[in-house]
Scaffold this motif. Structure first.
Motif, PDB file in Angstrom:
ATOM      1  N   GLY A  77     128.463  49.301  35.427  1.00 24.15           N
ATOM      2  CA  GLY A  77     128.257  50.760  34.931  1.00 24.15           C
ATOM      3  C   GLY A  77     127.936  50.468  33.407  1.00 24.15           C
ATOM      4  O   GLY A  77     128.486  49.602  32.723  1.00 24.15           O
ATOM      5  N   LYS A  78     126.857  51.051  32.951  1.00 18.75           N
ATOM      6  CA  LYS A  78     126.303  51.021  31.356  1.00 18.75           C
ATOM      7  C   LYS A  78     127.660  51.484  30.623  1.00 18.75           C
ATOM      8  O   LYS A  78     127.713  50.898  29.454  1.00 18.75           O
ATOM      9  CB  LYS A  78     125.101  51.850  31.212  1.00 18.75           C
ATOM     10  N   LYS A  79     128.163  52.648  31.116  1.00 19.50           N
ATOM     11  CA  LYS A  79     129.133  53.062  30.113  1.00 19.50           C
ATOM     12  C   LYS A  79     130.468  52.352  30.104  1.00 19.50           C
ATOM     13  O   LYS A  79     131.472  52.496  29.347  1.00 19.50           O
ATOM     14  CB  LYS A  79     129.646  54.496  30.593  1.00 19.50           C
ATOM     15  N   THR A  80     130.544  51.200  31.066  1.00 15.19           N
ATOM     16  CA  THR A  80     132.030  50.525  31.196  1.00 15.19           C
ATOM     17  C   THR A  80     131.803  49.421  29.984  1.00 15.19           C
ATOM     18  O   THR A  80     130.787  48.704  30.055  1.00 15.19           O
ATOM     19  CB  THR A  80     131.979  49.923  32.475  1.00 15.19           C
ATOM     20  N   ASN A  81     133.047  49.104  29.464  1.00 11.52           N
ATOM     21  CA  ASN A  81     133.265  48.294  28.525  1.00 11.52           C
ATOM     22  C   ASN A  81     133.043  46.856  28.696  1.00 11.52           C
ATOM     23  O   ASN A  81     133.620  46.411  30.077  1.00 11.52           O
ATOM     24  CB  ASN A  81     134.247  48.602  27.676  1.00 11.52           C
TER      25      ASN A  81
END
Length: 572
Positions: free
Chosen positions: A239-243
């Motif tokens: 996921g791109k939003k996952t850190n």
């Protein structure tokens, strides 16, 4: 001197007859850490201990997701059984007490075969190490009590083969929270000490004092990139939003070992989700044929055993019948001897009885004469008694007639008294009426119009019609609960619950370790590593395939810090 790690590893596998080599490796100790022998590099050029002889450990490096589905050869299954059993006994894998007893019973079955009470008598497990010391110290139970419970479970496994007992052991062990996980000490960017767990399903982050419940997990199909630079290790999710998760390890060697385990586990993860190679298909077909042959052989042996047992039972029955006939013959001989002795005694008694009969006949004649005399006397006495009875009967009849006459006269006297009283009452009423007539004055008559009219009353008949009401039965709605079995069988869960109930009363709460407390909390909350993965998969989308670079040390480590590898991940 020129052998590579691959040459030595293949020699060991050929010696063992092992074909599923991808699970295993050769491990050696270096300072206070462990390392695995590299296959493409010469053995003596690696950091193996420079001593003679060189000590290497042949161990399972990667664990299967499902032992029953993936382990084909019996030797592979046996090696996993030995390694997992050792880790449980040395408490490298946390195991609850009830599961420890059940696993111990399968381990005993794998060693001794079917339970035989004539062979496996109390005390035969006295020298065996079957339970972790933590479990033994947790309860107020003697070694004999533990052996009794293990033997009771062991007796229930009758009819299984030894390799089947080992497989049942592994099927139970693979559901333990710490099964197949390699732990490494790490530190995040904030300086917090944590643990990194690497297993067949992915990467897990644990608190330092809790190796059972991960704080977060990264399944292999949701990781885009894994890399390290010196002591810093980076995990990039899909996921791109996952850190991005970064952490530091204690040494560069640890990062290399972590990356090797990640690559190997990821390769096996992808391999499980593709069609089996031709070699594996052949191995599975051969294993299936071998199991079928063993099953037929086992059935044949069972039939022979059953026939032998039936023959032994028939022989025992014939021997018992023979002993019974011998006893009956002996008793008949004794009875014959007793009958002969009895016959002699009876002959003597018959002679004596004959003499006594003569005396009795003489006495009988005398008694007959006396009886005739008594009869004559009795006849005379009976005639006199009949005459007296007749007189008494006449007197009784006369007395009855006098009593009846007396009662009749009494009734007549009573009737006369009643008639006299009625006559007096009639006379008194007549006198009273005569006085009324003579002293009554003349009354004036009422006019005809004022005469009260006769009133007629009619009464209506009231009828009540009571109708019986039909009672309708209320139908109960049965709510069907869908129970999702995370355990492999209901019977296994019942065994575990029964064992836990039996030994719970003997538990010493003050001896519980922090791991026991965490395991009990997880059990009450229904938390397990499978449920954690299900929750995680429900939140994230599954993707079909991704290509991501993996950084690993190259040949020119002094010139470049890392080089790029590409791994194809296909998600299911």
């Amino acid at each position: 001197m020129k052998w590579k790690g691959k040459d030595l590893f293949e020699l060991v596998c050929r010696t063992l007859g092992l074909r599923e080599t991808w699970f295993f490796g050769l491990q050696y100790n270096i300072k206070d850490a462990v390392a695995w022998l590299k296959m493409e590099k010469k053995v003596l050029e690696q950091e193996v201990p420079k001593e003679e002889p060189i000590t290497l450990y042949f161990l399972a490096r990667f664990y299967p997701e499902d032992v029953e589905e993936e382990l084909v050869q019996d030797i592979t299954q046996h090696l996993f059984f030995l390694q997992v059993k050792k880790k449980i006994l040395e408490e490298e894998i946390h195991c609850p007490p009830e599961a420890s007893v059940l696993l111990a019973s399968y381990a005993v079955h794998a060693e001794y075969g079917d339970y035989d009470p004539n062979v496996h008598k109390p005390g035969f497990l006295a020298e065996q190490e079957l339970l972790p010391k933590r479990v033994i110290n947790l309860y107020q139970m003697t070694a004999e009590m533990w052996e009794e419970r293990i033997t009771a479970c062991y007796a229930e496994h009758r009819g299984r083969m030894r390799n089947e007992a080992e497989m049942e052991y592994l099927k139970i062990a693979q559901d333990l929270d710490m099964y197949g996980i390699n732990y490494f000490s790490i530190r995040n960017k904030k300086g917090t000490d944590l643990l990194l767990g690497v297993d067949a399903l992915g990467l897990h982050i644990y608190e330092l004092d809790n190796k059972l419940t991960p704080k977060c997990s990264f399944p292999w199909n949701e990781i885009r990139n894994i890399s390290y630079n010196d002591k810093e290790f980076t995990i990039k999710p899909l996921g791109k939003k996952t850190n991005v998760f970064k952490f530091n390890s204690s040494r560069l060697r640890v990062n290399k070992l972590i990356l090797q385990l990640c690559i190997g586990n990821h390769d096996l993860f992808m391999r499980r989700r593709r069609v089996d190679p031709l070699e594996v298909q052949q191995m599975k077909a051969q294993a299936k044929e071998e199991r079928a042959r063993k099953q037929l052989e086992r059935q044949r042996l069972q039939r022979e055993k059953q026939l032998r047992e039936e023959a032994e039972r028939a022989r025992d029955e014939l021997e018992r019948r023979l002993h019974q006939l011998q006893d009956e013959a002996h008793m008949a001989n004794e009875a014959l001897l007793r009958s002969e002795q009895t016959a002699d005694l009876l002959a003597e008694k018959a002679q004596i009885a004959e003499e006594e009969a003569k005396l009795l006949a003489q006495k009988a004649a005398e008694a007959e004469t006396e009886m005739q005399r008594i009869k004559m006397t009795a006849i005379r006495g009976r005639e006199e008694r009949q005459l007296m009875e007749q007189k008494m009967l006449e007197i009784e009849m006369l007395a009855l007639k006098m009593v009846e006459e007396s009662e009749r006269r009494s009734k007549e006297a009573e009737q006369l008294k009643q008639d006299l009283q009625e006559a007096r009452d009639s006379e008194r009423r007549a006198k009273h009426k005569l006085l009324e007539i003579t002293s009554r004055t003349v009354y004036t008559a009422l006019p005809p119009g004022n005469m009260p009219q006769n009133l007629s009353f009619s009464r209506e008949n009231l009828s009540f019609d009571f109708k019986d009401t039909d009672m309708k039965r209320l139908s109960m709605e049965i709510e069907k609960e869908k129970v999702e079995y995370m355990e492999k069988s209901k019977h296994l869960q019942e065994q575990l619950n029964e064992l836990k109930t039996e030994i719970e009363s003997l538990k010493l709460k003050e001896r519980e370790t922090p791991m026991d407390i965490i395991h009990n909390q997880n059990t009450e909350q229904g938390t397990s590593k499978q449920s954690n993965f299900k929750k995680l998969h429900a939140k994230r989308r599954l993707r079909t395939s991704k290509t991501f670079p993996v950084r690993t040390p190259g040949k020119n480590d002094l010139e470049r810090p890392f080089r790029i590898f590409k791994l194809n991940l296909s998600c299911t």
